[in-house]
Write a protein that holds these residues in place. Structure first.
Motif, mmCIF file in Angstrom:
data_model
loop_
_atom_site.group_PDB
_atom_site.id
_atom_site.type_symbol
_atom_site.label_atom_id
_atom_site.label_comp_id
_atom_site.label_asym_id
_atom_site.label_seq_id
_atom_site.Cartn_x
_atom_site.Cartn_y
_atom_site.Cartn_z
ATOM 1 N N MET A 9 0.844 -1.193 0.000
ATOM 2 C CA MET A 9 0.000 0.000 0.000
ATOM 3 C C MET A 9 0.888 1.255 0.000
ATOM 4 O O MET A 9 1.875 1.305 0.729
ATOM 5 C CB MET A 9 -0.880 0.009 1.261
ATOM 6 N N ARG A 10 0.518 2.227 -0.815
ATOM 7 C CA ARG A 10 1.291 3.470 -0.837
ATOM 8 C C ARG A 10 1.117 4.240 0.471
ATOM 9 O O ARG A 10 0.066 4.150 1.110
ATOM 10 C CB ARG A 10 0.808 4.346 -1.976
ATOM 11 N N GLY A 11 2.161 5.010 0.798
ATOM 12 C CA GLY A 11 2.162 5.736 2.063
ATOM 13 C C GLY A 11 0.977 6.671 2.227
ATOM 14 O O GLY A 11 0.395 6.771 3.314
ATOM 15 N N ILE A 12 0.584 7.302 1.124
ATOM 16 C CA ILE A 12 -0.506 8.286 1.216
ATOM 17 C C ILE A 12 -1.810 7.622 1.668
ATOM 18 O O ILE A 12 -2.555 8.170 2.480
ATOM 19 C CB ILE A 12 -0.691 9.039 -0.130
ATOM 20 N N TRP A 13 -2.044 6.412 1.189
ATOM 21 C CA TRP A 13 -3.298 5.728 1.574
ATOM 22 C C TRP A 13 -3.210 5.200 3.001
ATOM 23 O O TRP A 13 -4.203 5.194 3.714
ATOM 24 C CB TRP A 13 -3.617 4.601 0.587
ATOM 25 N N ARG A 14 -2.004 4.758 3.382
ATOM 26 C CA ARG A 14 -1.843 4.297 4.767
ATOM 27 C C ARG A 14 -2.099 5.472 5.722
ATOM 28 O O ARG A 14 -2.789 5.334 6.717
ATOM 29 C CB ARG A 14 -0.422 3.731 4.970
ATOM 30 N N PHE A 15 -1.539 6.626 5.351
ATOM 31 C CA PHE A 15 -1.715 7.842 6.143
ATOM 32 C C PHE A 15 -3.211 8.192 6.220
ATOM 33 O O PHE A 15 -3.754 8.474 7.289
ATOM 34 C CB PHE A 15 -0.934 8.985 5.471
ATOM 35 N N TYR A 16 -3.878 8.139 5.069
ATOM 36 C CA TYR A 16 -5.310 8.483 5.031
ATOM 37 C C TYR A 16 -6.115 7.526 5.926
ATOM 38 O O TYR A 16 -6.940 7.968 6.734
ATOM 39 C CB TYR A 16 -5.846 8.415 3.590
ATOM 40 N N LEU A 17 -5.866 6.233 5.797
ATOM 41 C CA LEU A 17 -6.665 5.266 6.556
ATOM 42 C C LEU A 17 -6.427 5.384 8.056
ATOM 43 O O LEU A 17 -7.352 5.231 8.858
ATOM 44 C CB LEU A 17 -6.379 3.841 6.074
ATOM 45 N N THR A 18 -5.176 5.706 8.437
ATOM 46 C CA THR A 18 -4.870 5.885 9.864
ATOM 47 C C THR A 18 -5.650 7.085 10.413
ATOM 48 O O THR A 18 -6.303 6.996 11.461
ATOM 49 C CB THR A 18 -3.353 6.135 10.058
ATOM 50 N N TRP A 19 -5.584 8.212 9.686
ATOM 51 C CA TRP A 19 -6.277 9.408 10.158
ATOM 52 C C TRP A 19 -7.785 9.258 10.085
ATOM 53 O O TRP A 19 -8.511 9.801 10.920
ATOM 54 C CB TRP A 19 -5.796 10.639 9.387
ATOM 55 N N GLN A 20 -8.229 8.515 9.084
ATOM 56 C CA GLN A 20 -9.662 8.246 8.943
ATOM 57 C C GLN A 20 -10.179 7.507 10.185
ATOM 58 O O GLN A 20 -11.237 7.834 10.728
ATOM 59 C CB GLN A 20 -9.876 7.413 7.666
ATOM 60 N N ALA A 21 -9.392 6.530 10.649
ATOM 61 C CA ALA A 21 -9.797 5.749 11.829
ATOM 62 C C ALA A 21 -9.868 6.653 13.059
ATOM 63 O O ALA A 21 -10.801 6.552 13.864
ATOM 64 C CB ALA A 21 -8.815 4.607 12.054
ATOM 65 N N ARG A 22 -8.882 7.571 13.201
ATOM 66 C CA ARG A 22 -8.881 8.476 14.361
ATOM 67 C C ARG A 22 -10.070 9.443 14.296
ATOM 68 O O ARG A 22 -10.738 9.692 15.294
ATOM 69 C CB ARG A 22 -7.576 9.278 14.403
ATOM 70 N N LEU A 23 -10.282 9.962 13.100
ATOM 71 C CA LEU A 23 -11.389 10.900 12.899
ATOM 72 C C LEU A 23 -12.735 10.217 13.191
ATOM 73 O O LEU A 23 -13.647 10.813 13.763
ATOM 74 C CB LEU A 23 -11.363 11.388 11.445
ATOM 75 N N HIS A 24 -12.798 8.940 12.814
ATOM 76 C CA HIS A 24 -14.055 8.201 12.973
ATOM 77 C C HIS A 24 -14.424 8.051 14.453
ATOM 78 O O HIS A 24 -15.600 8.046 14.801
ATOM 79 C CB HIS A 24 -13.932 6.833 12.304
ATOM 80 N N THR A 25 -13.401 7.952 15.298
ATOM 81 C CA THR A 25 -13.677 7.841 16.739
ATOM 82 C C THR A 25 -14.369 9.118 17.232
ATOM 83 O O THR A 25 -15.317 9.064 18.015
ATOM 84 C CB THR A 25 -12.358 7.632 17.515
ATOM 85 N N ILE A 26 -13.884 10.273 16.734
ATOM 86 C CA ILE A 26 -14.500 11.553 17.133
ATOM 87 C C ILE A 26 -15.930 11.629 16.569
ATOM 88 O O ILE A 26 -16.862 12.038 17.259
ATOM 89 C CB ILE A 26 -13.653 12.740 16.629
ATOM 90 N N GLU A 27 -16.065 11.194 15.314
ATOM 91 C CA GLU A 27 -17.402 11.205 14.686
ATOM 92 C C GLU A 27 -18.395 10.362 15.496
ATOM 93 O O GLU A 27 -19.541 10.749 15.685
ATOM 94 C CB GLU A 27 -17.317 10.614 13.279
ATOM 95 N N LYS A 28 -17.898 9.229 15.981
ATOM 96 C CA LYS A 28 -18.762 8.325 16.762
ATOM 97 C C LYS A 28 -19.257 9.007 18.023
ATOM 98 O O LYS A 28 -20.428 8.889 18.387
ATOM 99 C CB LYS A 28 -17.987 7.061 17.156
ATOM 100 N N VAL A 29 -18.334 9.717 18.709
ATOM 101 C CA VAL A 29 -18.701 10.385 19.959
ATOM 102 C C VAL A 29 -19.775 11.442 19.681
ATOM 103 O O VAL A 29 -20.780 11.531 20.404
ATOM 104 C CB VAL A 29 -17.462 11.020 20.630
ATOM 105 N N ILE A 30 -19.568 12.225 18.617
ATOM 106 C CA ILE A 30 -20.543 13.277 18.285
ATOM 107 C C ILE A 30 -21.904 12.639 17.972
ATOM 108 O O ILE A 30 -22.949 13.107 18.437
ATOM 109 C CB ILE A 30 -20.036 14.136 17.109
ATOM 110 N N ALA A 31 -21.892 11.551 17.182
ATOM 111 C CA ALA A 31 -23.148 10.877 16.817
ATOM 112 C C ALA A 31 -23.852 10.363 18.069
ATOM 113 O O ALA A 31 -25.072 10.528 18.229
ATOM 114 C CB ALA A 31 -22.868 9.723 15.864
ATOM 115 N N ALA A 32 -23.066 9.746 18.966
ATOM 116 C CA ALA A 32 -23.652 9.193 20.191
ATOM 117 C C ALA A 32 -24.282 10.310 21.022
ATOM 118 O O ALA A 32 -25.403 10.171 21.529
ATOM 119 C CB ALA A 32 -22.579 8.464 20.999
ATOM 120 N N LEU A 33 -23.572 11.432 21.133
ATOM 121 C CA LEU A 33 -24.095 12.538 21.933
ATOM 122 C C LEU A 33 -25.364 13.133 21.306
ATOM 123 O O LEU A 33 -26.328 13.439 22.016
ATOM 124 C CB LEU A 33 -23.030 13.633 22.105
ATOM 125 N N LEU A 34 -25.355 13.265 19.982
ATOM 126 C CA LEU A 34 -26.548 13.798 19.306
ATOM 127 C C LEU A 34 -27.764 12.905 19.554
ATOM 128 O O LEU A 34 -28.857 13.387 19.865
ATOM 129 C CB LEU A 34 -26.300 13.883 17.796
#
Lengths: 417, 178
Positions: free
Chosen positions: B1-26
């Protein structure tokens, strides 16, 4: 020429495998653009305004709360408490575990409003139990997949709420009218499971009064939920949305205070899954609503009504035609899209024939429930394939004996409803 | 896998945790507001001022939030007639094509939504009960469509990486459970 262009575009989108909301939205916008039913300069504004009006309908507010209920119960101990009790109660009859699966789906369906959630919540516990007990895969898988579809027939039901909004029908009456067909369908499936178990001479569990009592006591708070939801609605204490909020608070109390096994991370994931599921549903609802808007502006309901009058159909014959159409539609459309698109088209003719919107609604739900388990677009089939790691052919073959019960209930509704 | 996609998927996973918290609170806020309205109807003999309107706006925001969340791991229900039969590199090309079409469609909706928000703001549309401008809720539609469009555009790249053999679709695609 215009029709061929739109038809070709739809085939291309289906071949690519775009999300369903993209397909429905592109089709709707394409139809509006080509037919010029709205002035081109105000098309964008009119369509976005319509979507905002749909999403602001107060009755829709119940949907996330019922999804929340299902999500929390399936991650927590409520589903386990229900299935344990049903297993202790009927596990001793031939095919008892399959019967317990269906009864659990009925109980779970009386709390949650979603079919796949019901299937997974109950199936994740009882499908492995049936496999361990040596049940034939067809009997076990069929009970889980078709039993799970009862989640939308037994109230509360998310598709029924959407039908009520589209048909301007009383949702409380719809819920009440679906109880009897739901019970018939569930008990019919239990009879199939017991008959199958008897013929196949399947191993039976011993009935133990002590276990039945213990599991009953543990399941009692969960068994009280349907009473809290439906009793509160029909007792005039609160409306459907408020009932969902009260039940959600009750389930959170059960899981966090009584059972105490639900961690924050699990709860957060359950809630975010509920939000994601809501997003998936609402994307489809909004786009299907646009298609429905187009069909109304294109006077499709008027054409249907004219055709029905031309054929001099009796109410019963019309309901049979509708049932046939819904069975076919259910194979190719998901339940919510089918409701949003077909209700405006089929309801006026039904009302002209004196058919009550409530009866039509229950028929819609039963017929589309069958669509949940028929290929190529059967949501329960796809979820079962992924969750239980079984190929589509196996899931379809396992489903049909139970599905016949649903067909019989739909026919009964059309003939004698 | 190219570095750019690995970087994207890692940050996507971190961002998703924040998204989950916001969704749960809403979601919890909606349940809380509806419950408060219900209880106040019994205790104060009338619902708290504007709870139903507030719950409706929270619901609108949650819907749009959910739509973009379902786009983060491409969990929207798909029409998989051909896609289930086609495997390997051909499947990846189909995926890239579907993602591109989806991104264009979502961009169109985001653009239309933006025009509608501007119009609503210019006309001064207000919620008379809560006294807030309606575009505050509508703007979440634009954000949801815009972010989803961006995600589907990224999916084109991810599918092309699958086509190159550097990535597995399961790394960025989930099946939703309704």
């Amino acid at each position: 020429m215009k029709g061929a262009f739109i038809g070709g575009a739809v085939v291309l989108l289906i071949a690519l495998g775009v999300p369903l909301f993209v397909l429905l939205g592109s089709l709707s916008i394409g139809l509006f653009a080509v037919n010029e039913l709205l002035p081109p300069e105000s098309l964008a504004e009119a369509l976005i305004k319509y979507m905002m009006e749909v999403v602001a309908k107060p009755a829709l507010l119940a949907i996330p709360l019922y999804i929340l209920l299902g999500a929390v119960m399936s991650k927590g101990q409520t589903a386990r408490a229900l299935t344990d009790f049903m297993e202790a109660l009927v596990g001793w009859v031939p095919g008892g575990l399959a019967a317990a699966t269906i009864l659990s789906c009925m109980a779970f369906g009386a709390i949650s409003g979603s079919s796949p959630v019901t299937m997974v919540a109950v199936g994740s516990i009882l499908y492995p139990a049936m496999q361990r007990a040596g049940y034939p895969d067809k009997l076990a898988l069929g009970a889980v997949v078709v039993g799970g579809s009862l989640g939308i027939l037994i109230p509360p039901s998310i598709p029924m709420i959407v039908y009520g909004i589209m048909a301007k029908a009383n949702i409380e009456q719809l819920f009440l009218a679906s109880v009897k067909p739901g019970l018939w369908a569930g008990l019919g499936m239990v009879a199939v499971a017991v008959g199958w178990g008897t013929l196949a001479k399947l191993p039976r569990q011993r009935f133990a009064l002590g276990v039945a009592w213990r599991t009953f006591v543990r399941a009692l708070p969960a068994l009280g939920l349907p009473l809290l939801v439906l009793g509160g609605i029909y007792g005039g204490l609160y409306n459907i949305t408020e009932a969902a909020a009260v039940a959600a608070a009750y389930v959170l109390f059960l899981e966090l205070v009584l059972y105490r096994q639900l961690r924050w991370s699990v709860l957060r994931d359950a809630l975010s899954e509920a939000a994601t599921a809501l997003g998936s549903i609402m994307a489809i609802v909004l786009m299907a609503a646009l298609l429905s808007y187009f069909l109304v502006l294109a006077e499709l309901p008027f054409w249907v009504q004219e055709w029905v009058e031309g054929q001099a159909l009796s109410p019963r014959a019309y309901l049979l035609v509708v049932m046939g159409m819904l069975l076919v539609a259910g194979m190719f459309m998901d339940t919510l899209s089918a409701i949003l698109v077909l209700v405006p088209a089929l309801l006026p003719a039904a009302q002209a024939l004196g058919v009550s919107p409530v009866l039509l609604g229950v028929l819609f739900i039963v017929a589309l429930e069958i669509g949940y388990i028929t290929p190529p677009v059967g949501l329960n089939l796809f979820v079962a394939m992924g969750y239980f790691h079984r190929p589509m052919g196996a899931v379809v073959r396992a489903s049909w004996p139970y599905m016949l019960i649903l067909v019989a209930v739909a026919l009964g509704l059309a003939m004698w409803g | 896998m190219r570095g750019i996609w690995r970087f994207y998927l890692t940050w996507q996973a971190r961002l998703h945790t924040i998204e989950k918290v916001i969704a749960a609170l809403l979601l919890l806020m909606i349940a809380g507001v509806v419950l408060a309205g219900t209880l106040s109807r019994y205790i104060l003999k009338e619902p708290w001022f504007g709870t139903d309107r507030l719950a409706t706006y929270l619901f609108m925001i949650l819907c749009f939030w959910g739509i973009q969340m379902a786009s983060s791991y491409y969990e929207h229900i798909q029409v998989e007639v051909l896609a289930t039969w086609v495997k390997g590199r051909s499947r990846a090309l189909l995926g890239a094509g579907a993602s591109l079409v989806s991104a264009l469609f979502l961009m169109l909706l985001a653009g239309w939504g933006y025009r509608y928000v501007r119009l609503s703001a210019e006309q001064g549309e207000m919620d008379l009960v809560l006294g807030i401008p309606l575009w505050w809720a509508y703007v979440f539609f634009v954000l949801a469509m815009g972010v989803s469009a961006l995600r589907y555009l990224i999916a084109v790249g991810l599918w092309l990486e699958v086509w190159r053999g550097g990535l597995n679709p399961e790394a960025f695609q989930k099946k939703t459970l309704l």
